[in-house]
Design a protein around this motif. Structure first.
Motif, PDB file in Angstrom:
ATOM      1  N   VAL A 193       0.764  -1.145  -0.023  1.00 58.09           N
ATOM      2  CA  VAL A 193      -0.040   0.108   0.144  1.00 58.09           C
ATOM      3  C   VAL A 193       0.898   1.387   0.034  1.00 58.09           C
ATOM      4  O   VAL A 193       0.518   2.412  -0.566  1.00 58.09           O
ATOM      5  CB  VAL A 193      -0.939   0.196   1.267  1.00 58.09           C
ATOM      6  CG1 VAL A 193      -0.222   0.061   2.487  1.00 58.09           C
ATOM      7  CG2 VAL A 193      -2.009   1.189   1.105  1.00 58.09           C
ATOM      8  N   LEU A 194       2.056   1.283   0.532  1.00 59.45           N
ATOM      9  CA  LEU A 194       2.990   2.277   0.705  1.00 59.45           C
ATOM     10  C   LEU A 194       3.524   2.568  -0.687  1.00 59.45           C
ATOM     11  O   LEU A 194       4.084   3.927  -0.714  1.00 59.45           O
ATOM     12  CB  LEU A 194       3.977   2.368   1.814  1.00 59.45           C
ATOM     13  CG  LEU A 194       3.424   2.106   3.223  1.00 59.45           C
ATOM     14  CD1 LEU A 194       4.642   1.973   4.115  1.00 59.45           C
ATOM     15  CD2 LEU A 194       2.586   3.111   3.502  1.00 59.45           C
ATOM     16  N   LEU A 201      -5.390   5.657   0.399  1.00 61.70           N
ATOM     17  CA  LEU A 201      -5.346   4.573   1.033  1.00 61.70           C
ATOM     18  C   LEU A 201      -4.083   4.374   2.243  1.00 61.70           C
ATOM     19  O   LEU A 201      -3.930   3.636   3.036  1.00 61.70           O
ATOM     20  CB  LEU A 201      -5.131   3.344  -0.314  1.00 61.70           C
ATOM     21  CG  LEU A 201      -6.110   3.145  -0.997  1.00 61.70           C
ATOM     22  CD1 LEU A 201      -5.742   1.989  -1.912  1.00 61.70           C
ATOM     23  CD2 LEU A 201      -7.345   2.592   0.052  1.00 61.70           C
ATOM     24  N   ILE A 202      -2.850   5.269   1.695  1.00 60.65           N
ATOM     25  CA  ILE A 202      -1.660   5.234   2.691  1.00 60.65           C
ATOM     26  C   ILE A 202      -1.934   6.060   3.712  1.00 60.65           C
ATOM     27  O   ILE A 202      -1.760   5.576   4.714  1.00 60.65           O
ATOM     28  CB  ILE A 202      -0.675   6.021   1.745  1.00 60.65           C
ATOM     29  CG1 ILE A 202      -0.233   5.230   0.663  1.00 60.65           C
ATOM     30  CG2 ILE A 202       0.595   6.481   2.778  1.00 60.65           C
ATOM     31  CD1 ILE A 202       0.970   6.263  -0.303  1.00 60.65           C
ATOM     32  N   ALA A 203      -2.796   7.043   3.786  1.00 60.08           N
ATOM     33  CA  ALA A 203      -3.581   7.919   5.057  1.00 60.08           C
ATOM     34  C   ALA A 203      -3.965   6.884   5.909  1.00 60.08           C
ATOM     35  O   ALA A 203      -4.073   6.834   7.190  1.00 60.08           O
ATOM     36  CB  ALA A 203      -4.116   9.006   4.645  1.00 60.08           C
ATOM     37  N   GLU A 209      -2.697   1.572  11.447  1.00 57.78           N
ATOM     38  CA  GLU A 209      -1.312   0.892  12.008  1.00 57.78           C
ATOM     39  C   GLU A 209      -1.025   1.806  13.280  1.00 57.78           C
ATOM     40  O   GLU A 209      -0.513   1.292  14.280  1.00 57.78           O
ATOM     41  CB  GLU A 209      -0.119   0.981  10.981  1.00 57.78           C
ATOM     42  CG  GLU A 209      -0.541   0.034  10.009  1.00 57.78           C
ATOM     43  CD  GLU A 209      -0.780  -1.519  10.408  1.00 57.78           C
ATOM     44  OE1 GLU A 209      -0.179  -1.933  11.255  1.00 57.78           O
ATOM     45  OE2 GLU A 209      -1.849  -1.903   9.898  1.00 57.78           O
ATOM     46  N   SER A 210      -1.295   3.135  13.164  1.00 55.96           N
ATOM     47  CA  SER A 210      -1.115   4.050  14.572  1.00 55.96           C
ATOM     48  C   SER A 210      -2.054   3.586  15.557  1.00 55.96           C
ATOM     49  O   SER A 210      -1.365   3.188  16.821  1.00 55.96           O
ATOM     50  CB  SER A 210      -1.270   5.540  14.172  1.00 55.96           C
ATOM     51  OG  SER A 210      -0.285   5.964  13.622  1.00 55.96           O
ATOM     52  N   LEU A 211      -3.132   3.062  15.300  1.00 59.41           N
ATOM     53  CA  LEU A 211      -4.212   2.611  16.347  1.00 59.41           C
ATOM     54  C   LEU A 211      -3.811   1.106  16.799  1.00 59.41           C
ATOM     55  O   LEU A 211      -3.845   0.955  17.929  1.00 59.41           O
ATOM     56  CB  LEU A 211      -5.472   2.800  15.741  1.00 59.41           C
ATOM     57  CG  LEU A 211      -6.332   3.885  15.346  1.00 59.41           C
ATOM     58  CD1 LEU A 211      -7.325   3.879  14.340  1.00 59.41           C
ATOM     59  CD2 LEU A 211      -6.646   4.504  16.719  1.00 59.41           C
ATOM     60  N   ARG A 212      -2.953   0.523  15.899  1.00 63.75           N
ATOM     61  CA  ARG A 212      -2.702  -0.817  16.007  1.00 63.75           C
ATOM     62  C   ARG A 212      -1.560  -0.930  17.050  1.00 63.75           C
ATOM     63  O   ARG A 212      -1.464  -1.550  18.299  1.00 63.75           O
ATOM     64  CB  ARG A 212      -2.350  -1.666  14.899  1.00 63.75           C
ATOM     65  CG  ARG A 212      -1.891  -3.195  15.179  1.00 63.75           C
ATOM     66  CD  ARG A 212      -1.366  -3.771  14.107  1.00 63.75           C
ATOM     67  NE  ARG A 212      -2.281  -3.785  12.894  1.00 63.75           N
ATOM     68  CZ  ARG A 212      -3.484  -4.491  12.529  1.00 63.75           C
ATOM     69  NH1 ARG A 212      -3.694  -5.460  13.167  1.00 63.75           N
ATOM     70  NH2 ARG A 212      -4.007  -4.303  11.233  1.00 63.75           N
ATOM     71  N   LEU A 227     -12.083   9.994  19.280  1.00 65.23           N
ATOM     72  CA  LEU A 227     -11.852   9.343  17.592  1.00 65.23           C
ATOM     73  C   LEU A 227     -12.950   9.728  16.929  1.00 65.23           C
ATOM     74  O   LEU A 227     -14.153   9.737  17.105  1.00 65.23           O
ATOM     75  CB  LEU A 227     -11.529   7.978  17.629  1.00 65.23           C
ATOM     76  CG  LEU A 227     -10.379   7.563  18.640  1.00 65.23           C
ATOM     77  CD1 LEU A 227     -10.392   5.918  18.714  1.00 65.23           C
ATOM     78  CD2 LEU A 227      -8.881   7.775  17.948  1.00 65.23           C
ATOM     79  N   ASP A 228     -12.923  10.206  15.530  1.00 69.02           N
ATOM     80  CA  ASP A 228     -13.649  10.370  14.687  1.00 69.02           C
ATOM     81  C   ASP A 228     -14.202   9.255  14.107  1.00 69.02           C
ATOM     82  O   ASP A 228     -13.733   8.222  14.438  1.00 69.02           O
ATOM     83  CB  ASP A 228     -13.296  11.232  13.489  1.00 69.02           C
ATOM     84  CG  ASP A 228     -12.357  10.725  12.471  1.00 69.02           C
ATOM     85  OD1 ASP A 228     -11.971   9.604  12.582  1.00 69.02           O
ATOM     86  OD2 ASP A 228     -11.421  11.765  12.014  1.00 69.02           O
ATOM     87  N   SER A 229     -15.392   9.211  13.216  1.00 63.19           N
ATOM     88  CA  SER A 229     -16.059   7.820  12.891  1.00 63.19           C
ATOM     89  C   SER A 229     -15.061   6.999  12.080  1.00 63.19           C
ATOM     90  O   SER A 229     -15.087   5.808  12.237  1.00 63.19           O
ATOM     91  CB  SER A 229     -17.139   8.359  11.844  1.00 63.19           C
ATOM     92  OG  SER A 229     -16.899   8.980  10.889  1.00 63.19           O
ATOM     93  N   THR A 230     -14.305   7.586  11.241  1.00 60.07           N
ATOM     94  CA  THR A 230     -13.023   6.796  10.610  1.00 60.07           C
ATOM     95  C   THR A 230     -12.191   6.163  11.386  1.00 60.07           C
ATOM     96  O   THR A 230     -12.216   4.660  11.365  1.00 60.07           O
ATOM     97  CB  THR A 230     -12.500   7.616   9.614  1.00 60.07           C
ATOM     98  OG1 THR A 230     -13.391   8.479   8.607  1.00 60.07           O
ATOM     99  CG2 THR A 230     -11.298   6.795   8.773  1.00 60.07           C
TER     100      THR A 230
END
Length: 254
Positions: A193-194, A201-203, A209-212, A227-230
């Protein structure tokens, strides 16, 4: 910004003349000075400490050297300043505090030693900070860490102004994994993806991955984080993925 430090060991601050802070000093983006407050001792042996009233273990920093050093500092540089005492009982220093201090024109750090401070020294102070729940031999290392973290937020200090904006903790999350060339190294590949050039998609991948990483390593940061809905949907997906991961096979001990 001007930063002054009151310390018994001014040579310890030599590393701050290097790297990013050294360049900030060369470009006059900040001023930095260390005052050896032993110069303000009142006896021929240059004592800056004494035994506590009422008895007890250890020695305390005397008030006179600190007060008189501050008198001279204030006379030379009048005006408002944040005076910071490094103390294990202080507010825990963090990313938010660094950004807060970076808004000031003048910071003064008082580095303690021995068992503690004469309580009257605290009357000079606007803030007390700690870098964690442990005790060091002096305040110099915490002061250096705080200065480094704070100076990064001064305009023009970082070569890329976006660097600070994408740091861990900036949005309350730990930073996502990052990669550079080569795309494949020793069997480890950069995520596809990067490499596809699709910035949306990268964002999304980076946020997920930050959340993970935050969930895995610092779940406490997520407790009160808006956290927003996304982000909520991505976090839910991460939680499902973490729950359904296949555990590694048990080792054969027969």
């Amino acid at each position: 910004m001007r930063i002054d430090v009151l310390s018994l060991f001014p040579d310890m601050f030599a590393p701050l003349s290097q790297s990013i802070i050294g360049k900030a000093l060369e470009r006059d983006l900040m001023q930095f000075n260390v005052v050896d407050f032993r110069q303000y001792s009142h006896d021929k042996h240059n004592h800056v400490d004494d035994t506590p009233y009422g008895g007890g273990a250890g020695m305390l920093l005397k008030p006179e050297p600190i007060f008189e050093a501050m008198d001279d500092l204030t006379a030379a540089h009048p005006g408002p300043k944040r005076v910071i005492l490094l103390d294990p009982a202080g507010r825990k220093f963090d990313h938010v505090a660094a950004k807060e201090l970076a808004q000031e024109d003048h910071l003064v750090f008082i580095c303690g030693h021995y068992e503690g401070y004469d309580e009257r020294i605290r009357t000079l102070v606007t803030d007390e900070f700690s870098i964690g729940d442990f005790v060091l031999t002096g305040g110099e290392l915490p002061a250096m860490m705080m200065i480094d973290a704070t100076v990064r937020f001064l305009p023009g200090v970082l070569g890329n102004e976006e660097s600070a904006a994408t740091d861990s903790f900036e949005d309350g999350l730990l930073n996502y994994p990052e990669y550079t060339r080569p795309a494949s190294y020793r069997g480890m590949d950069v995520p596809a993806v990067l490499q596809n050039g699709n910035h949306q998609l990268i964002a999304e991948w980076r946020l997920k991955e930050s959340l993970r990483r935050t969930l895995q390593r610092r779940p406490d940061l997520l407790a009160d984080l808006p956290l927003d809905s996304t982000a909520q949907k991505l976090l839910a997906a991460v939680r499902r993925e973490e729950r359904t991961q296949v555990a590694p096979d048990e080792p054969d001990i027969n």
